[in-house]
Design an enzyme around this catalytic site. Structure first.
Site, short mmCIF file in Angstrom:
data_model
loop_
_atom_site.label_atom_id
_atom_site.label_comp_id
_atom_site.label_asym_id
_atom_site.label_seq_id
_atom_site.Cartn_x
_atom_site.Cartn_y
_atom_site.Cartn_z
N HIS A 41 -4.61 -0.99 5.66
CA HIS A 41 -4.15 -0.19 6.91
C HIS A 41 -4.99 -0.23 7.86
O HIS A 41 -5.51 0.66 8.54
CB HIS A 41 -3.75 1.30 6.58
CG HIS A 41 -4.99 2.08 5.49
ND1 HIS A 41 -6.14 1.93 6.09
CD2 HIS A 41 -4.71 2.64 4.55
CE1 HIS A 41 -6.70 2.81 5.15
NE2 HIS A 41 -5.94 3.43 4.05
N LYS B 123 -8.90 -0.33 -5.94
CA LYS B 123 -9.11 0.40 -4.67
C LYS B 123 -10.47 0.96 -4.58
O LYS B 123 -10.59 1.99 -5.21
CB LYS B 123 -7.92 1.33 -4.48
CG LYS B 123 -7.70 2.18 -3.21
CD LYS B 123 -7.45 1.36 -1.68
CE LYS B 123 -7.68 2.14 -0.64
NZ LYS B 123 -6.61 3.09 -0.56
N HIS C 161 0.88 -1.20 -0.07
CA HIS C 161 0.14 0.00 -0.10
C HIS C 161 0.98 1.28 -0.33
O HIS C 161 1.42 1.53 0.95
CB HIS C 161 -0.64 0.06 1.09
CG HIS C 161 -1.96 1.17 1.28
ND1 HIS C 161 -3.17 1.09 1.46
CD2 HIS C 161 -1.73 2.48 1.03
CE1 HIS C 161 -3.88 1.97 1.23
NE2 HIS C 161 -3.00 2.97 1.10
N HIS D 222 1.58 5.35 -1.62
CA HIS D 222 1.17 6.45 -2.51
C HIS D 222 2.52 7.24 -2.97
O HIS D 222 3.33 7.72 -2.44
CB HIS D 222 0.50 7.56 -1.68
CG HIS D 222 -0.61 7.19 -0.76
ND1 HIS D 222 -1.91 7.17 -1.51
CD2 HIS D 222 -0.93 6.28 0.02
CE1 HIS D 222 -3.08 6.66 -0.71
NE2 HIS D 222 -2.35 5.99 0.28
N ASP E 280 1.46 2.63 3.65
CA ASP E 280 0.75 3.69 3.21
C ASP E 280 1.30 5.06 3.45
O ASP E 280 0.94 5.91 3.93
CB ASP E 280 -0.48 3.74 4.30
CG ASP E 280 -1.64 4.93 4.02
OD1 ASP E 280 -1.66 4.92 3.08
OD2 ASP E 280 -2.35 5.14 4.76
N HIS F 166 -10.48 1.23 1.48
CA HIS F 166 -9.91 2.01 2.69
C HIS F 166 -11.56 2.00 3.45
O HIS F 166 -12.36 2.46 3.31
CB HIS F 166 -9.85 3.29 2.14
CG HIS F 166 -9.66 4.46 3.17
ND1 HIS F 166 -8.42 5.08 3.24
CD2 HIS F 166 -10.31 4.81 4.41
CE1 HIS F 166 -8.50 5.82 4.55
NE2 HIS F 166 -9.55 5.56 5.11
ZN LIG Z 1 -3.40 4.98 1.75
#
Ligand SMILES: [Zn+2]
Length: 337
Positions: A166, A93, A10, A12, A238, A132
């Site tokens: 997460h 996602k 995960h 970004h 994350d 999420h």
């Molecule tokens: Zn994230």
């Protein structure tokens, strides 16, 4: 200590200047990562996935690293579209609308019938759904409240692999063993901090993230499954960079930047907690390979127990534990077969 083919399930990487500034932080030490699609606009067409992947490959330069691409879930995805994009993506996602950075176009109801065409097509094509999982309730309860939605989806789509992203609560950990098709990623920061570290003293903007760090008993539940490398949990950092001025501001952006120090922190944590290198290997790579059916680049990262002073920033992005000393350093990165 040697770790083989570390995977960040995960991540970004952002876009534009930020992508150029931070992509190598992950690409140097990880073999690959699941790349989040919440750009502006979100990555939701085949052309956008291909173009974003290309920008990532340019940003990482010579590093050997696989960006496992994702699409931003839309209930309108149909089987024909998903078949056409299958080879370009590793997962999709799903964001509840407006719950975190750039998630405005997400899902607002979780009506099973409304989601059925897209989720059944994903099941048939063996595309995992990353979620999420937060409601728009009280900030400390959002994830626990979402567990019933996870369970509803897991029951309604038993062949769909659903990754609870997460996770931060005991409630999510408990859901793992209730449904065969529920899995989870866990960050390094949620294994280390609680809300006390964020807001118990002076407010710590660089420890502010969504989902927010929770209670000590939640952290204990996460630690238990991570340290034993429960086969349904994987490491997902994350890591979510923002420029310093967006964090040290009135209205602090959510996200903790851990990519350059994640492996070192994990090595230290597993040692301090008396877990083994084998368990860390499973948590950082083996479990993810099994769950996602991946065959990553055989990158071998050697860590040594030598203090490492975390820089004050990486190209303008302040990492977790900036200016502090951590116990492990990266010694070298080599390649096996
Ligand atoms: Zn994230």
């Amino acid at each position: 200590m040697q770790l083989t083919a570390p995977l960040d399930m995960h991540l970004h990487l952002r876009d534009g200047e930020m992508l150029k500034n931070i992509a190598k932080s992950s690409a140097k030490t990880f073999s690959g990562a699941i790349i989040m699609p919440n750009l502006v606009p979100p990555v939701s067409t085949k052309e956008e996935v291909i173009a974003y992947k290309k920008r990532i490959m340019t940003a990482i330069g010579d590093e050997k690293f696989t960006p496992f691409m994702t699409l931003f879930f839309k209930p309108s995805y149909d089987k024909t579209f998903l078949e056409s994009v299958r080879d370009e993506i590793t997962a999709i996602k799903l964001y509840p609308a407006g719950i975190t950075t750039n998630s405005e176009g997400g899902v607002s109801g979780f009506d099973v019938e409304e989601l059925r065409p897209a989720l059944e097509a994903m099941s048939e094509l063996n595309i995992p759904l990353c979620v999420h999982g937060e409601t728009n309730g009280f900030v400390m309860d959002r994830e626990a409240e979402f567990v019933s939605i996870y369970e509803r989806l897991a029951s309604a789509f038993p062949k769909l692999k659903i990754i609870m992203e997460h996770i931060t609560t005991k409630a999510s950990v408990e859901a793992l063993d209730k449904h065969e098709n529920l899995y989870a990623t866990i960050t390094i920061h949620h294994l280390l901090i609680t809300l006390d570290d964020v807001a118990g003293g002076m407010l710590q903007p660089h420890l502010f993230c969504k989902p927010i760090a929770k209670r000590p008993e939640d952290r204990e539940a996460l630690l238990k499954v991570a340290l034993e490398a429960h086969p349904k949990v994987m490491f997902g950092s994350d890591s979510a960079p923002h420029p310093r001025e967006a964090k040290e501001a009135c209205g602090c952006a959510a996200g903790i930047f851990t990519a350059p120090i994640a492996l070192q922190l994990l090595a230290e944590l597993f040692e301090v907690k008396n877990s083994s290198v084998e368990k860390l290997q499973a948590f950082i790579s083996g479990n993810a390979q099994n769950i996602y059916e991946l065959n990553p680049i055989q990158k071998i990262v050697t860590l040594e127990k030598k203090p490492f002073k975390v820089p004050s920033d990486y190209n303008g992005v302040v990492p977790m534990y900036a200016n502090e000393e951590i116990a492990y350093s990266i010694k070298e990165v080599t390649f096996g077969y």
